[in-house]
Motif scaffolding. Sequence first.
Motif, PDB file in Angstrom:
ATOM      1  N   HIS A  57      24.637  43.164  -5.128  1.00 43.50           N
ATOM      2  CA  HIS A  57      25.572  42.893  -4.102  1.00 43.50           C
ATOM      3  C   HIS A  57      24.917  43.182  -2.857  1.00 43.50           C
ATOM      4  O   HIS A  57      24.237  44.215  -2.453  1.00 43.50           O
ATOM      5  CB  HIS A  57      27.053  43.503  -4.310  1.00 43.50           C
ATOM      6  N   CYS A  94      30.072  40.205   0.956  1.00 44.63           N
ATOM      7  CA  CYS A  94      28.834  40.256   0.055  1.00 44.63           C
ATOM      8  C   CYS A  94      27.921  39.103   0.407  1.00 44.63           C
ATOM      9  O   CYS A  94      28.271  37.876   0.479  1.00 44.63           O
ATOM     10  CB  CYS A  94      29.034  40.190  -1.385  1.00 44.63           C
ATOM     11  N   GLU A 150      24.893  38.665  -0.977  1.00 47.43           N
ATOM     12  CA  GLU A 150      23.985  38.286  -1.996  1.00 47.43           C
ATOM     13  C   GLU A 150      24.780  37.288  -2.974  1.00 47.43           C
ATOM     14  O   GLU A 150      25.631  37.653  -3.337  1.00 47.43           O
ATOM     15  CB  GLU A 150      23.382  39.489  -2.730  1.00 47.43           C
ATOM     16  N   PHE A 151      24.174  36.130  -3.177  1.00 47.11           N
ATOM     17  CA  PHE A 151      25.088  35.155  -4.047  1.00 47.11           C
ATOM     18  C   PHE A 151      25.212  35.711  -5.486  1.00 47.11           C
ATOM     19  O   PHE A 151      24.099  35.626  -6.067  1.00 47.11           O
ATOM     20  CB  PHE A 151      24.476  33.894  -3.943  1.00 47.11           C
ATOM     21  N   CYS A 152      26.227  36.140  -5.916  1.00 48.14           N
ATOM     22  CA  CYS A 152      26.354  37.001  -7.100  1.00 48.14           C
ATOM     23  C   CYS A 152      27.121  36.264  -8.180  1.00 48.14           C
ATOM     24  O   CYS A 152      27.052  36.640  -9.207  1.00 48.14           O
ATOM     25  CB  CYS A 152      26.794  38.546  -6.685  1.00 48.14           C
ATOM     26  N   HIS A 160      31.388  34.288  -5.486  1.00 53.87           N
ATOM     27  CA  HIS A 160      31.069  35.093  -4.446  1.00 53.87           C
ATOM     28  C   HIS A 160      31.404  35.113  -2.992  1.00 53.87           C
ATOM     29  O   HIS A 160      31.515  36.138  -2.286  1.00 53.87           O
ATOM     30  CB  HIS A 160      29.368  34.770  -4.537  1.00 53.87           C
ATOM     31  N   MET A 202      34.039  37.462  -2.437  1.00 57.29           N
ATOM     32  CA  MET A 202      33.772  38.959  -2.607  1.00 57.29           C
ATOM     33  C   MET A 202      33.548  39.363  -1.017  1.00 57.29           C
ATOM     34  O   MET A 202      32.691  39.570  -0.091  1.00 57.29           O
ATOM     35  CB  MET A 202      32.438  39.130  -3.109  1.00 57.29           C
TER      36      MET A 202
HETATM   37 CU1  CUA Z   1      28.382  40.142  -4.372  1.00 59.70          CU
HETATM   38 CU2  CUA Z   1      27.938  38.010  -3.739  1.00 59.70          CU
END
Ligand code: CUA
Length: 679
Positions: A623, A658, A660-662, A666, A669
């Motif tokens: 993340h 966040c 970072e593509f999680c 996402h 987030m």
């Molecule tokens: Cu954690 Cu995007």
Amino acid sequence: MQLPDQSRSKLSYYITIIFALLLTALVVASCQKQNEEAVTDNTETTGASTTVQAVAEARGLTPDDILAAVKTYTPTGMKDEYIMFASGGHAGQVFVIGLPSMRLLKSIAVFTPEPWQGYGYGASGTMNLFEEGKVGGHIVTWGDTHHPALSETAGDYDGQYLFINDKANARIAVIDLRDFETKQIVKNPIALNDHGGTMVTPNTDWIIEGGQYAAPLGAEYSSLANYADDYRGMVTFWKFDRETGRVLPDQSFALELPPYWQDLCDAGKKVSEGWVFCNSFNTEMATGGVEDGNPPFESGASQRDMDYLHIINLDKAVEVAQSGKTIDVNGFPIVPLETSIAEGLLYFAPEPKSPHGIDVAPGGEYMVISGKLDPHVTVYSFEKIQQAIADKNYTPDAYGVPVLDFDAVLEQQVELGLGPLHTQFDNKGYAYTSLFLDSAVARWSLGGPYSDLHDDPDWTLIQKTPVHYNVGHIAAAEGDTVSPDGNYLVSLNKWAVDRFQNVGPLLPQNFQLLDISAPGANMPLLYDMPMGIGEPHYAQIIKADKLAPWEVYPEIGWNPHTQSVDANAVQLGEERIERNGTNVEIWMTAVRSHFTPEHVEIKQGDHVIWHITNVERAYDATHGFSIPMYNINLSIEPGEAVTFEFDATDDGVFSYYCTEFCSALHLEMTGYLLVEPAN
Ligand code: CUA
Ligand code: RUQ
């Protein structure tokens, strides 16, 4: 691409042979009919061609091209056999590249902030690195990385640590290969520049950092008129502690050297273990000043026929330093030049014509020096060096350092071509030297104990493979260890001119991959890899299976800078915000796909200490965390605990999210940081 008819028929012939050899086993009967159809339809465009032959013809590929492609092409999911660590030059980073695919896998932030890795954008561990790497009290956010050095055990890469120097500021850094992250930056307290670093001794007890441009030790002011008296060179030996993964400055020391410009160093190995070799240039002690009618540095530093190979008895130097025969500059112990001479720690040997590069053969018997302005490499014998020292076969230089007799220590000179720079080794008794002016990599045979490994005459040029263009360093697979692999060699070219599509006047650098697996005059070029970040200088190539990096951090709440669970690690359910006067401390968790807490309400003027733990255990579940305007951006890998601090100087509404593509959620987030105005 149009080819003359003759070459076309020859081409078709070779393509057919290679096609048959390489693909027979793979082509199933059902494809055959399709292939025949495709071959008969020669009007197809490249994109629509479906056979090797049709594609090769449409793209104008030669049989050699096809063979090179088959040797390097790495289909999805197939992993590389080798990993190359290349310095990033003035990008201040290290690049991680897979071989033979030549795919860039990562850039490791070292001396330069890097937002994807959350390096230098708030995370306290990384901010501390910039703090400890301060130069003259200033935070310096770039470095000129030159020479990566993998840690070694018994002279062989062990895959544990990587070291890298910053030539511009005389700093060295330690990267832990368990997570491929920088752990320490050490500023050399006595030097402004370094170039002869980093190199390691065979068990990584010492990290070598040689200087470059002479200056008064400690960088006190002194006029250039006092150059010979006040300016000095140096080589620093940093003690490395494998357990903690840290350089120990209080157990490290330096040798004072004459104000020649020490260039590269290499550690002795096997028979020469315990010794260190550095080449030098500008023994003319030119100080430039072309504007005052002096010769410019480039000619002033190239007048003499010989400069000096520095031969250092490191084992003995350690004893002398530990016995306290040192002077103190900026709190750092230095063995004075006269002590080194009196104790027999330092000898010189003449080296021809503006030397560059110093590379010790796998068994430690030979030291190879290139002369930038000489078509030869000069090979010194360690045994002969020892004999010349024992025989006192020397005369003093201007500073009293014993200069060994050239003929007494010379093993061979091998004529290779124009502008030799750097040498690597393989498992077949060959050495490889980059030829800057020839734009070529030379393969030549070693003699002595290496004679049995090849069928060629000893000490002879075997082949030159042209590269494009003006090669600096070369890196062969494990090519500077006690057991080189051979197989691959990468040529780190300084010019790229016509190799790639034009991207404006600043061109990418070019790595070229050579196949050095076959003996004799057979060293084909396989692949070009443009590098559009920084100017890589040197690289080391390690067998990938020697590396064992973590997939996720070992435990939830891991602090990568202490390599242990952090005192402020946050477990699920333990999230909280505490206020103590104007200090606000936040303990937050991150897990797909939310931060807890999602609201943080503070007051303008508060000092905020914010801890986030990524409680994920899933591979790749990283993340990010960013707060706009406050210049905060973190990368929190699975298990990692991060702390950052800031003063809430500005009121308003801030969304943190966040980066970072999680997951599919996402975008959700996120959270709100509400900073209430002070009044
Ligand atoms: Cu954690 Cu995007
Ligand atoms: S030195 S290109 Cu900076 Cu490594 Cu010879």
